[in-house]
Design an enzyme around this catalytic site. Structure first.
Site, PDB file in Angstrom:
ATOM      1  N   VAL A 374       0.860  -1.330   0.024  1.00 49.29           N
ATOM      2  CA  VAL A 374       0.025  -0.168   0.048  1.00 49.29           C
ATOM      3  C   VAL A 374       0.831   1.422   0.187  1.00 49.29           C
ATOM      4  O   VAL A 374       0.625   2.236  -0.693  1.00 49.29           O
ATOM      5  CB  VAL A 374      -0.970  -0.033   1.294  1.00 49.29           C
ATOM      6  CG1 VAL A 374      -1.594   1.462   1.320  1.00 49.29           C
ATOM      7  CG2 VAL A 374      -1.964  -1.136   1.093  1.00 49.29           C
ATOM      8  N   ASP A 375       1.702   1.362   0.761  1.00 45.82           N
ATOM      9  CA  ASP A 375       2.771   2.448   0.818  1.00 45.82           C
ATOM     10  C   ASP A 375       3.439   3.011  -0.302  1.00 45.82           C
ATOM     11  O   ASP A 375       3.522   3.871  -0.754  1.00 45.82           O
ATOM     12  CB  ASP A 375       3.864   2.310   1.899  1.00 45.82           C
ATOM     13  CG  ASP A 375       4.079   3.527   2.971  1.00 45.82           C
ATOM     14  OD1 ASP A 375       3.406   4.591   2.602  1.00 45.82           O
ATOM     15  OD2 ASP A 375       4.886   3.823   3.685  1.00 45.82           O
ATOM     16  N   ASP A 376       3.959   1.834  -0.846  1.00 50.16           N
ATOM     17  CA  ASP A 376       4.901   2.321  -2.419  1.00 50.16           C
ATOM     18  C   ASP A 376       3.844   2.547  -3.268  1.00 50.16           C
ATOM     19  O   ASP A 376       3.915   3.351  -4.318  1.00 50.16           O
ATOM     20  CB  ASP A 376       5.435   1.067  -2.796  1.00 50.16           C
ATOM     21  CG  ASP A 376       6.970   0.765  -2.186  1.00 50.16           C
ATOM     22  OD1 ASP A 376       7.627   1.537  -2.725  1.00 50.16           O
ATOM     23  OD2 ASP A 376       6.963  -0.017  -1.220  1.00 50.16           O
TER      24      ASP A 376
END
Length: 630
Positions: A374-376
């Site tokens: 999710v963060d990337d």
């Protein structure tokens, strides 16, 4: 006027520096450093496989030795109180196995003294003992704490491999296979570590595996596997084959296991345990892939846990744009074209709990093709937000839909897999279980996702509202938030506040004010902020005692996001970033990322440039372009 000039000058300096370090393919290849564990493991792997690469082994031995403390120990981070026993054992072993250091060398004599003073190998962490066991220098426990038959249980079982996080699964399955087979591979050059055991009582050597609750659950699960399959005599061989197929299906194009050094290391040994030759093409390619993860730091070779090209490039491209670079800038175009080429189109393990989701996320590293997070994904979406053309628009749509589809039932966002937070897994006697076995919602990922959605999208209001609810519920009493993937409370509070501000939450809300007051309360006299890696071990904020550029950038960026006024705290923080922007001391090398508390920390060499530039860009936009007094 003077302050305006200083801010713009520092923005220009950082912008020029980052543009000049861009790779030809548009990416940024700053090192992703995790200390020396992987360097030690590479020596052990090459010696175990009898692969001749003497120049590399010598250079790795030199790097390991260069990081030793005067006490004889090795540390995970500078202010670790005395030293890290497990890391010191691993370094001691690797240096001996290299063949270029002897037991009576002063460095190893000092290390041995430290190891024995801390109780010897029996007091080491579980993963150190596993590595020693599989290389023939330590006994396996009579009964391995996780039965291999768990591989055969369906996702609907009380515990199955698919209720572990994908990060845990790719690491633990080969380890469980090795433990089940009690595989040991010594060579004629394997060193004898008898002098650092600390005890000869084998009953004391595996203290972690003595959970009565877990043993009872293991009996239940093993019985379930037998009843489901009905062929008890074939259970184990079926589990071995299932584990092998699981590993082989997750080999990336470079030959590594999901692009992690550590899981590839375990995979190679698991394949040996299954009868593969060291010359097997899969093993040969895997070792080549690991060698591709090397980088050079201060003249020494270091093996990264994985490369951080996609993560670095997404963050840097966005920071440059926030600081004034246009989307038509050559550096931005090159970066974003690289990022567009790395969007993932394959169904990975995330599909198990997100069956309706469509591929469209991004991963962390260059060769990652089936392991998005999710963060990337939101980092990449920020970077390509202004990219024109049908391909970029379609890419954004797919990325946004994937990120939205990953929201947990509790309203927060995980890293890799949706709704993977089974409390029964806490019974598994695995080192760092709370950090690696599950993939719960976290403040940093939830805040960062809300920040992207609130700033760059429309139509996600329901998801944002649920995310805000999660953040409110999980704020700490002191006003801070815990950040899972960074150090630590400063990171979590920054991510939460910037997300809440982007979602339209007002600074006069009580919980926002509480967070702001907490940030101000931990600001240092020099205007900066600094947090110790001990925070995630002690589960409370621990000051580093010195300010760092990255921590300061996070804190001041959070204050900028939720403040209408250019407060004294903000001005002091900005002054620190400008005044100390070119400092090069231990604070710039101090880890700012965490993997597993007390075991794995990450130093991103790019962070000292990215986060100050982002904070400076936001400061200029919010306060200087409006003519605010300074």
């Amino acid at each position: 006027m003077r302050n305006v000039q200083l801010v713009k000058a520092e923005i220009n300096r950082l912008t020029d520096l980052l543009k000049s370090s861009q790779s030809q393919d548009g990416s940024w290849a700053y090192p992703f450093e995790i200390g020396i564990m992987t360097d030690a493991y590479m020596i052990i792997l090459l010696r175990t496989l009898k692969m001749k690469d003497e120049e590399l082994i010598q250079k790795l031995a030199e790097r390991i030795e260069s990081r030793q403390e005067e006490s004889g120990a090795w540390k995970l981070f500078r202010d670790e109180k005395e030293g890290n026993l497990s890391l010191t054992i691993e370094s001691y072993y690797a240096l001996l196995y290299s063949g270029y250091r002897q037991k009576n060398d002063p460095h190893l004599t000092a290390a041995r003294k430290f190891i024995l003073s801390k109780g010897g190998i029996k007091k080491a962490g579980m993963f150190t003992k596993i590595m020693l066991a599989m290389t023939g220098l330590y006994p396996w426990p009579a009964v391995f704490p996780v039965p291999i038959e768990i591989v055969l249980l369906p996702p609907s079982s009380p515990i199955s491999i698919y209720q572990l996080s994908s990060f845990a699964r790719i690491h633990l399955l080969p380890v469980v296979l090795l433990g089940s087979k009690k595989f040991r591979r010594r060579t004629e050059n394997s060193p004898d570590l008898g002098e650092i055991y600390g005890t000869r009582d084998r009953e004391e050597l595996w203290e972690e595996s003595r959970s009565d609750e877990w043993r009872k659950l293991v009996d239940v699960l093993t019985g379930m596997a037998e009843s489901l399959i009905g062929l008890p005599e074939r259970l184990r061989s079926m589990a071995y084959e299932g584990t092998k197929q699981y590993m082989l299906e997750r080999i990336e194009p470079d030959g590594t296991s999901l692009n992690y050094f550590s899981s590839t290391f375990y995979m190679i040994f698991a394949l040996l345990a299954l009868g593969c030759s060291p010359k097997n093409p899969v093993i040969i390619k895997a070792v080549k892939g690991l060698k591709g993860m090397s980088c050079t730091i201060d003249g020494h070779i270091h093996f990264q846990l994985t490369d951080a090209k996609v993560w670095n490039t997404a963050l840097i491209s966005h920071a440059l744009q926030e600081a004034g670079a246009d989307e038509s800038d050559a550096a931005i175009l090159k970066a974003n074209n690289y990022l567009l080429s790395r969007q993932q189109t394959r169904h990975g393990d995330w599909t198990v709990h997100n069956r309706k989701g469509v591929p469209g996320g991004w991963g962390f590293s260059d060769f990652n093709t089936m392991h998005p997070d999710v963060d990337d994904t939101t980092a990449n979406l920020r970077s390509i937000h202004n990219q024109t053309g049908k391909a970029a628009k379609k890419s954004r749509q797919k990325g946004i839909q994937w990120a939205l589809s990953m929201q947990n039932r509790d309203g927060g966002w995980p890293a890799f897999e949706k709704n993977v937070d089974n409390p029964l897994l806490n019974l598994i006697p695995i080192q760092g279980a709370e950090f690696i076995l599950t993939d719960p919602s976290t403040a940093d990922l939830t805040g960062r996702t809300i920040e992207y959605l609130g700033t760059f999208t429309t139509g996600a209001e329901t998801s944002i509202k649920r995310g805000i609810g999660w953040l409110k519920k999980n704020q700490r009493i002191d006003g801070s938030w815990y950040g899972r993937w960074g150090i630590c409370f400063l990171y979590g509070t920054w991510a939460a506040l910037t997300g809440l501000a982007a979602a339209g939450e007002k600074e006069d809300e009580e919980y926002i004010r509480k967070a702001v007051e907490w940030l101000k309360s931990v600001q240092n006299e020099d205007g900066g902020w600094g947090e110790s890696c001990r925070s995630d071990i002690e589960k409370r904020y621990v000051s580093l005692g010195s300010s760092t550029l990255t921590h300061t950038a996070w804190a001041v960026d959070a204050l900028i996001a939720v403040s209408h006024e250019n407060s004294p705290e903000i001005r002091k923080g900005m002054a620190f970033l400008i005044r100390e922007g070119q400092r090069n001391d231990w604070t710039t090398d101090y880890p700012k990322g965490q993997g597993v508390a007390g075991f794995l920390y990450m130093h991103y060499h790019s962070y000292r440039y990215i986060w100050p530039l982002l904070a400076l860009g936001h400061y200029e936009k919010k306060f200087m372009q409006k003519g605010s007094s300074e």
